[in-house]
Design a protein around this motif. Structure first.
Motif, PDB file in Angstrom:
ATOM      1  N   VAL A  11       0.833  -1.202   0.000  1.00  0.00           N
ATOM      2  CA  VAL A  11       0.000   0.000   0.000  1.00  0.00           C
ATOM      3  C   VAL A  11       0.869   1.254   0.000  1.00  0.00           C
ATOM      4  CG1 VAL A  11      -1.755   1.298   1.270  1.00  0.00           C
ATOM      5  CG2 VAL A  11      -1.880  -1.200   1.166  1.00  0.00           C
ATOM      6  N   GLN A  12       1.926   1.256   0.803  1.00  0.00           N
ATOM      7  CA  GLN A  12       2.819   2.424   0.866  1.00  0.00           C
ATOM      8  C   GLN A  12       3.489   2.695  -0.476  1.00  0.00           C
ATOM      9  OE1 GLN A  12       5.223   1.103   4.200  1.00  0.00           O
ATOM     10  NE2 GLN A  12       4.329   2.664   5.529  1.00  0.00           N
ATOM     11  N   ASP A  13       3.873   1.631  -1.183  1.00  0.00           N
ATOM     12  CA  ASP A  13       4.494   1.812  -2.504  1.00  0.00           C
ATOM     13  C   ASP A  13       3.507   2.434  -3.478  1.00  0.00           C
ATOM     14  OD1 ASP A  13       6.844   0.730  -1.573  1.00  0.00           O
ATOM     15  OD2 ASP A  13       6.451  -1.281  -2.355  1.00  0.00           O
ATOM     16  N   THR A  14       2.257   1.987  -3.440  1.00  0.00           N
ATOM     17  CA  THR A  14       1.247   2.554  -4.329  1.00  0.00           C
ATOM     18  C   THR A  14       0.991   4.019  -4.005  1.00  0.00           C
ATOM     19  OG1 THR A  14       0.187   0.382  -4.514  1.00  0.00           O
ATOM     20  CG2 THR A  14      -1.123   2.298  -5.173  1.00  0.00           C
ATOM     21  N   PRO A 151      -5.118 -15.668   1.383  1.00  0.00           N
ATOM     22  CA  PRO A 151      -4.207 -14.771   0.640  1.00  0.00           C
ATOM     23  C   PRO A 151      -4.767 -14.260  -0.676  1.00  0.00           C
ATOM     24  CG  PRO A 151      -2.986 -16.637   1.529  1.00  0.00           C
ATOM     25  CD  PRO A 151      -4.451 -16.915   1.791  1.00  0.00           C
ATOM     26  N   ALA A 152      -5.720 -14.972  -1.261  1.00  0.00           N
ATOM     27  CA  ALA A 152      -6.307 -14.522  -2.527  1.00  0.00           C
ATOM     28  C   ALA A 152      -6.994 -13.169  -2.394  1.00  0.00           C
ATOM     29  CB  ALA A 152      -7.305 -15.566  -3.043  1.00  0.00           C
ATOM     30  N   TRP A 153      -7.337 -12.771  -1.162  1.00  0.00           N
ATOM     31  CA  TRP A 153      -8.048 -11.516  -0.939  1.00  0.00           C
ATOM     32  C   TRP A 153      -7.134 -10.386  -0.464  1.00  0.00           C
ATOM     33  CZ3 TRP A 153     -12.994 -11.239  -2.470  1.00  0.00           C
ATOM     34  CH2 TRP A 153     -13.686 -12.434  -2.644  1.00  0.00           C
ATOM     35  N   HIS A 154      -5.842 -10.638  -0.334  1.00  0.00           N
ATOM     36  CA  HIS A 154      -4.949  -9.620   0.214  1.00  0.00           C
ATOM     37  C   HIS A 154      -4.823  -8.404  -0.694  1.00  0.00           C
ATOM     38  CE1 HIS A 154      -2.840 -12.747   3.028  1.00  0.00           C
ATOM     39  NE2 HIS A 154      -4.123 -12.599   3.260  1.00  0.00           N
ATOM     40  N   THR A 155      -4.799  -8.612  -2.004  1.00  0.00           N
ATOM     41  CA  THR A 155      -4.741  -7.477  -2.936  1.00  0.00           C
ATOM     42  C   THR A 155      -6.002  -6.632  -2.811  1.00  0.00           C
ATOM     43  OG1 THR A 155      -3.375  -8.719  -4.494  1.00  0.00           O
ATOM     44  CG2 THR A 155      -4.572  -6.815  -5.357  1.00  0.00           C
ATOM     45  N   ALA A 161      -7.471  -0.111   1.664  1.00  0.00           N
ATOM     46  CA  ALA A 161      -6.595   0.746   2.476  1.00  0.00           C
ATOM     47  C   ALA A 161      -6.124   1.953   1.677  1.00  0.00           C
ATOM     48  CB  ALA A 161      -5.407  -0.066   2.991  1.00  0.00           C
ATOM     49  N   GLU A 162      -5.801   1.724   0.395  1.00  0.00           N
ATOM     50  CA  GLU A 162      -5.379   2.831  -0.463  1.00  0.00           C
ATOM     51  C   GLU A 162      -6.512   3.845  -0.632  1.00  0.00           C
ATOM     52  OE1 GLU A 162      -4.292   0.820  -4.005  1.00  0.00           O
ATOM     53  OE2 GLU A 162      -2.633  -0.259  -3.050  1.00  0.00           O
ATOM     54  N   ALA A 163      -7.727   3.364  -0.803  1.00  0.00           N
ATOM     55  CA  ALA A 163      -8.866   4.262  -1.003  1.00  0.00           C
ATOM     56  C   ALA A 163      -9.079   5.164   0.206  1.00  0.00           C
ATOM     57  CB  ALA A 163     -10.132   3.448  -1.285  1.00  0.00           C
ATOM     58  N   ILE A 164      -9.026   4.605   1.401  1.00  0.00           N
ATOM     59  CA  ILE A 164      -9.227   5.400   2.612  1.00  0.00           C
ATOM     60  C   ILE A 164      -8.093   6.395   2.801  1.00  0.00           C
ATOM     61  CG2 ILE A 164      -9.540   5.309   5.107  1.00  0.00           C
ATOM     62  CD1 ILE A 164     -11.845   4.156   3.453  1.00  0.00           C
ATOM     63  N   ALA A 165      -6.857   5.957   2.547  1.00  0.00           N
ATOM     64  CA  ALA A 165      -5.706   6.846   2.708  1.00  0.00           C
ATOM     65  C   ALA A 165      -5.781   8.018   1.735  1.00  0.00           C
ATOM     66  CB  ALA A 165      -4.410   6.063   2.512  1.00  0.00           C
ATOM     67  N   LEU A 166      -6.153   7.742   0.484  1.00  0.00           N
ATOM     68  CA  LEU A 166      -6.263   8.813  -0.516  1.00  0.00           C
ATOM     69  C   LEU A 166      -7.401   9.769  -0.170  1.00  0.00           C
ATOM     70  CD1 LEU A 166      -5.690   6.628  -3.687  1.00  0.00           C
ATOM     71  CD2 LEU A 166      -4.190   8.472  -2.902  1.00  0.00           C
ATOM     72  N   ALA A 167      -8.484   9.247   0.359  1.00  0.00           N
ATOM     73  CA  ALA A 167      -9.588  10.119   0.766  1.00  0.00           C
ATOM     74  C   ALA A 167      -9.167  11.035   1.901  1.00  0.00           C
ATOM     75  CB  ALA A 167     -10.790   9.274   1.183  1.00  0.00           C
ATOM     76  N   ALA A 175      -9.151   8.198  -4.861  1.00  0.00           N
ATOM     77  CA  ALA A 175      -9.787   7.380  -3.832  1.00  0.00           C
ATOM     78  C   ALA A 175     -10.977   6.623  -4.404  1.00  0.00           C
ATOM     79  CB  ALA A 175     -10.222   8.248  -2.655  1.00  0.00           C
ATOM     80  N   GLY A 176     -11.771   7.303  -5.239  1.00  0.00           N
ATOM     81  CA  GLY A 176     -12.917   6.659  -5.859  1.00  0.00           C
ATOM     82  C   GLY A 176     -12.508   5.516  -6.775  1.00  0.00           C
ATOM     83  N   GLU A 177     -11.408   5.723  -7.508  1.00  0.00           N
ATOM     84  CA  GLU A 177     -10.923   4.666  -8.399  1.00  0.00           C
ATOM     85  C   GLU A 177     -10.465   3.452  -7.599  1.00  0.00           C
ATOM     86  OE1 GLU A 177      -7.871   6.650 -10.527  1.00  0.00           O
ATOM     87  OE2 GLU A 177      -9.238   7.817 -11.800  1.00  0.00           O
ATOM     88  N   ALA A 178      -9.748   3.700  -6.489  1.00  0.00           N
ATOM     89  CA  ALA A 178      -9.283   2.590  -5.653  1.00  0.00           C
ATOM     90  C   ALA A 178     -10.452   1.872  -4.994  1.00  0.00           C
ATOM     91  CB  ALA A 178      -8.309   3.098  -4.592  1.00  0.00           C
ATOM     92  N   LEU A 179     -11.458   2.640  -4.563  1.00  0.00           N
ATOM     93  CA  LEU A 179     -12.624   2.031  -3.935  1.00  0.00           C
ATOM     94  C   LEU A 179     -13.408   1.194  -4.943  1.00  0.00           C
ATOM     95  CD1 LEU A 179     -14.345   1.707  -1.416  1.00  0.00           C
ATOM     96  CD2 LEU A 179     -15.583   3.784  -2.072  1.00  0.00           C
ATOM     97  N   LYS A 180     -13.517   1.682  -6.182  1.00  0.00           N
ATOM     98  CA  LYS A 180     -14.208   0.917  -7.227  1.00  0.00           C
ATOM     99  C   LYS A 180     -13.479  -0.399  -7.486  1.00  0.00           C
ATOM    100  CE  LYS A 180     -16.019   1.132 -11.942  1.00  0.00           C
ATOM    101  NZ  LYS A 180     -15.531  -0.221 -12.260  1.00  0.00           N
ATOM    102  N   MET A 181     -12.140  -0.346  -7.486  1.00  0.00           N
ATOM    103  CA  MET A 181     -11.365  -1.577  -7.675  1.00  0.00           C
ATOM    104  C   MET A 181     -11.639  -2.553  -6.537  1.00  0.00           C
ATOM    105  SD  MET A 181      -7.687  -0.108  -9.001  1.00  0.00           S
ATOM    106  CE  MET A 181      -6.968  -1.751  -8.986  1.00  0.00           C
ATOM    107  N   PHE A 182     -11.707  -2.026  -5.304  1.00  0.00           N
ATOM    108  CA  PHE A 182     -12.003  -2.885  -4.157  1.00  0.00           C
ATOM    109  C   PHE A 182     -13.367  -3.540  -4.299  1.00  0.00           C
ATOM    110  CE2 PHE A 182     -14.381  -3.082  -0.143  1.00  0.00           C
ATOM    111  CZ  PHE A 182     -13.682  -4.100   0.501  1.00  0.00           C
TER     112      PHE A 182
END
Length: 215
Positions: A11-14, A151-155, A161-167, A175-182
């Protein structure tokens, strides 16, 4: 093996924040934990496999060993699946079932809390696959441990986590793009009542604020 540490590092790298200047590692891990709980609740129950170490007893209080145990699925000893039976059937066939030792052939449940084996296994352990209850957020797991969910759900958890951090940074488009991916990865349907207002909001572009480190 994906631990909480490696998941948070992803997440930090992204986020281009490898040292946690803008989002501390503990905060990102908490976001990922929230995703784990949300995914588990969405799926209701999930499958888990754990090792049961044999002692001199033919029966085991299953919730003492596996607190998240809900219902058994399968049991293997030395990679051989055991046949499911009942305590009544075992007692009819072998009056000395508590002390008879041999290669385990069958297993049985006593109520919903005790798992038994017949004969008393000569092997050292069994692999128990069962339906598990969703994880709780009562305490923060150690960073070096693994998430409970598969582990299949870790990504998928990382995207949340990325969506919340970006928000938190007011980077709402990303954030919306990351949340849509989730949501897409988790196969969680979006409420159509919000789609129209979201599309109208996205049509109005605003300049994203500059980053500032957390105090």
């Amino acid at each position: 093996m994906t631990t909480w540490t490696t998941l948070v590092s992803t997440v930090q790298d992204t986020l281009q924040d490898p040292t946690g200047v803008f989002h501390p590692t503990t905060t990102l891990q908490q976001y990922a934990e929230h995703a784990e709980l949300l995914l588990s609740l969405h799926r209701s129950l999930y499958e888990r496999t754990a090792t049961l170490t044999f002692t001199a007893s033919p029966v085991y209080v299953i919730h003492t060993l596996f607190p998240d145990f809900v219902a058994p699925l399968r049991v293997t000893v030395s990679n051989v699946p055991l046949r499911w039976t009942s305590l009544a059937a075992v007692g009819r066939l072998h009056r000395n079932w508590r002390s008879r030792m041999d290669e385990a052939e069958s297993c049985f449940m006593i109520g919903a809390t005790i798992l038994g084996f017949s004969p008393l296994p000569t092997a050292t352990s069994a692999r128990v696959t069962y339906l598990a209850a969703p994880p709780t957020l009562s305490s923060t797991p150690a960073s070096g441990t693994e998430p409970v969910i598969d582990p299949a759900w870790h990504t998928t958890m990382a995207r949340y986590a990325e969506a919340i951090a970006l928000a938190k940074e007011s980077q709402y488009q990303k954030a919306g793009e990351a949340l849509k991916m989730f949501l897409d990865l988790a196969k969680i349907p979006r409420d159509p009542r919000f789609l129209e207002s979201l599309s109208q909001r996205s049509a109005t572009t605003t300049k994203e604020p500059e980053r500032t480190a957390n105090d």
